[in-house]
Design an enzyme around this catalytic site. Sequence first.
Site, PDB file in Angstrom:
ATOM      1  N   LYS A  64       0.997  -1.114   0.035  1.00 45.98           N
ATOM      2  CA  LYS A  64      -0.009   0.142  -0.019  1.00 45.98           C
ATOM      3  C   LYS A  64       0.842   1.168   0.063  1.00 45.98           C
ATOM      4  O   LYS A  64       1.673   1.456   0.848  1.00 45.98           O
ATOM      5  CB  LYS A  64      -0.660   0.225   1.333  1.00 45.98           C
ATOM      6  CG  LYS A  64      -1.922   1.115   1.180  1.00 45.98           C
ATOM      7  CD  LYS A  64      -2.652   1.602   2.269  1.00 45.98           C
ATOM      8  CE  LYS A  64      -1.756   2.468   3.336  1.00 45.98           C
ATOM      9  NZ  LYS A  64      -1.543   3.782   2.673  1.00 45.98           N
ATOM     10  N   GLU A 117      10.741   0.833   9.894  1.00 47.19           N
ATOM     11  CA  GLU A 117      11.633   1.756   9.678  1.00 47.19           C
ATOM     12  C   GLU A 117      10.841   3.063  10.163  1.00 47.19           C
ATOM     13  O   GLU A 117      10.103   3.359   9.335  1.00 47.19           O
ATOM     14  CB  GLU A 117      12.154   1.680   8.175  1.00 47.19           C
ATOM     15  CG  GLU A 117      13.379   2.138   8.085  1.00 47.19           C
ATOM     16  CD  GLU A 117      13.241   3.683   7.590  1.00 47.19           C
ATOM     17  OE1 GLU A 117      13.265   4.700   8.870  1.00 47.19           O
ATOM     18  OE2 GLU A 117      13.180   3.985   6.581  1.00 47.19           O
ATOM     19  N   CYS A 141      13.401  10.575   6.573  1.00 40.18           N
ATOM     20  CA  CYS A 141      13.764   9.843   8.031  1.00 40.18           C
ATOM     21  C   CYS A 141      14.794  10.006   8.457  1.00 40.18           C
ATOM     22  O   CYS A 141      15.085  10.149   9.893  1.00 40.18           O
ATOM     23  CB  CYS A 141      12.938   8.521   7.824  1.00 40.18           C
ATOM     24  SG  CYS A 141      13.912   7.545   6.934  1.00 40.18           S
ATOM     25  N   GLU A 160      10.816  14.844  15.623  1.00 39.35           N
ATOM     26  CA  GLU A 160      10.665  14.949  14.440  1.00 39.35           C
ATOM     27  C   GLU A 160      10.053  15.928  13.619  1.00 39.35           C
ATOM     28  O   GLU A 160       8.683  16.030  13.864  1.00 39.35           O
ATOM     29  CB  GLU A 160      10.268  13.615  13.708  1.00 39.35           C
ATOM     30  CG  GLU A 160      10.827  13.357  12.411  1.00 39.35           C
ATOM     31  CD  GLU A 160      10.535  11.725  12.032  1.00 39.35           C
ATOM     32  OE1 GLU A 160       9.508  11.427  12.258  1.00 39.35           O
ATOM     33  OE2 GLU A 160      11.417  11.201  11.099  1.00 39.35           O
TER      34      GLU A 160
END
Length: 780
Positions: free
Chosen positions: A190, A263, A297, A392
Amino acid sequence: MTIKEIFETMDYGPAPENAAEALAWLVDQGSQFGHFINGDFTAPGTVFESKNPATGEVLAELTQATQKDVDAAVKAARAAQEGWAAMGGSGRATYLYAIARLLQKHSRLFAVLETLDNGKPIRESRDIDVPLVQRHFYHHAGHAQLMDDEMSDRAALGVCGQIIPWNFPLLMLAWKVAPALAMGNTVVLKPAEYTSLTALLFADICRQAGLPKGVVNIVTGDGAVGEMIVNAEVDKIAFTGSTSVGRKIREATAGSGKALTLELGGKSPYIVFDDADLDSAIEGLVDAIWFNQGQVCCAGSRLLVQEGVSERFHQKLRARMKTLRLGDPLDKCIDIGAVVDPVQHAEISRLVASATNCTVHQSAVNMPAKGCFFPPTLIEGLSPSDPLMQEEIFGPVLVSTTFRTPAEAVELANNTRYGLAATLWTENVNLALDVAPKLVAGVVWVNGTNMFDAAAPFGGVRESGFGREGGVEGLMAYTKPKAQSEALQPVVAFEGNAKGAAPEGIDRTAKMFVGGKQARPDSGYSRPVYGPKGDLLGHVGLGSRKDVRNAVEAANAAKGWAKTTGHLRAQILYYLAENLAARAGEFAARIDAMTGKGEGAAEVEASLQRLFSAAAWADKYDGLAHGVPIRGVALGMKEPVGTIGVLCADEAPLLGLVSAMAPAIAMGNRVVLAASEAFPLAATDLYQVLETSDVPAGVVNILTGPHKDLGDTMAKHLDIDAVWSFSSSDLSKMIEAASAGNLKRTWVNNGHAFDWSRDQSKRFLQAATEVKTVWIPYGE
Ligand code: NAI
């Protein structure tokens, strides 16, 4: 006019990439897409819009998958899997090569479509994303070719559910699909709801390559579709995305037996030492935080500069920021494109607006009046604990601070719950190679940044997730051992008879072994241990939460063990084996008394062999140097996981414990072992062997008591890095769910017995290590 004058007066003119072909492709598809299931596109269902973030224009309509769609995709993948695996590695390699070639042939179309859909500069999609995608398929075609010979003891997992984010839509697809297919798996993937178009174009490529139906299935939609995949009858979930969703997936898959790799996010440090080539470090920083609008990331989003050069570096940085051009992502002259969606734009704006007690510096050269653009931003003067230093932001926002000494740099760098990547700049090779091992991160770049390659494992530690993509480690995450294991049988302690339970003259209650000393259980309670005929063999303490905490504290105090050499650890393990051998008869008798099976002598002998194996591996289970297609080398360094909690096997009270303990400590880990619950006395007898060996205090800690309670505390403990459960009560679900807190690694039995009769040290060594990929300049 001189050439110099021409250069100085020349202004940028737009150099737009032509989007006609990509737009025509969308029109050819009817600008509406269904899913790609069993080799065909389905008719569109309930649709949602996919927009170009730079203009807000609708590019196409995508279908929100229903449960029926997901079920159909999984069914197709399941039906195709056996044939795909049975085809053999060289057969699969042919298809992967074909896909790689077609990706090359259509590379411009992919690049333009990616930029239209995601907003990233065409220079990046054309020169970085798409070439890396091709490289991934070529590299993994090779792994497919070699699998039958090189990984003959491994088999495909089966059907893999893969959920990917929007920041590198096609590249993340390649990272997931290529290794899965190479190893004989089929997939249901997906893409993220903002960026599904290149995945659908990829589906078309699979058709062109003649890939057997059902091997690749792509369903579109939002997080709800992701949840459906997570809960479907798949054998593995591979996820890249936010830490919060990763945690939910860990909880949702707990106890299901599904393999999982995550991840997740990061807040990666970018360290500049005072002897660095500052101009190069500035250019590196542009790549670290403004590549893909900072939506990376592993973005170097936390700048740490050594005090002596900080002012000069920041001046250069501010000057460089003034030359970064924002604009139409299709324009080859821009540096920074659009962020992916107004939702992300609003989130970045909210976070930057929340900055207090600091200086915010922004530069907006050529900033378009409309569209999802966010200027490059530098925030200085935040305290290390400020949420903006810790969380983040996932946008073009850099936070910065200074340090005085390398030790302080390391401390600041590691002051985060994440551990994905780190970058360091220095001209001093000694300093670089001294600091790199000290950084808690899955990837370290020396004098460079954001470098990726199919041969170099990528992935994080701590809350940045677990598992690796790329390299051999990445293949391990898509395979399982071929040997089938049997169903786990509960082993229960024997009951006592009235005679055996009679009070005795001397207290034979075994204590715990914590920090190199014998310690009474905190609960103050113990339980009797009986033999098969009901005779009393002794008592063991009932360990509780406090005992686990004490053991973890002791283990953490023994961190120095990780820094010892393999050579030293090998000697200590040999010595431990010798000490055990000297008492082999005693241990064999003890095991026989507890289990009544008469296999004590064989179990002791096998345990000795495991100790010798672990000693042998201690200085041989090395990393790899990966050849990567740049002027450098990527070192895959094996590092210990940290503190590992183990619920030891009941079916082999000594061998189960030794088989887990020996490789773990051989690799430099500390262990907290919960002895076999039913037959704990072989473990408690081991205290004396450990005391007379040279194993430093705190490296091995042994507790006794109920596995359920000890396992629950271990799985929730924030200072335990991994939990392994070989308990004969299947505690897989509880342990995996509780591990979501700090996303610790888990290895649980999921209802399958482990075959202790075979030496499977390699599996333990693998679980006992993390690979850290250190990229260093090398060669011409
Ligand atoms: P996300 O983690 O929600 O989305 C990633 C993928 O997971 C998408 O395909 C999404 O549809 C799917 N998903 C969402 N909820 C799910 C669920 N409950 N179960 C299964 N799949 C689910 O990331 P999002 O919302 O797009 O971005 C939010 C933040 O996440 C960003 O601001 C950034 O901080 C972080 N992020 C990190 C990424 C990374 O590579 N580390 C990538 C994308 C986002």
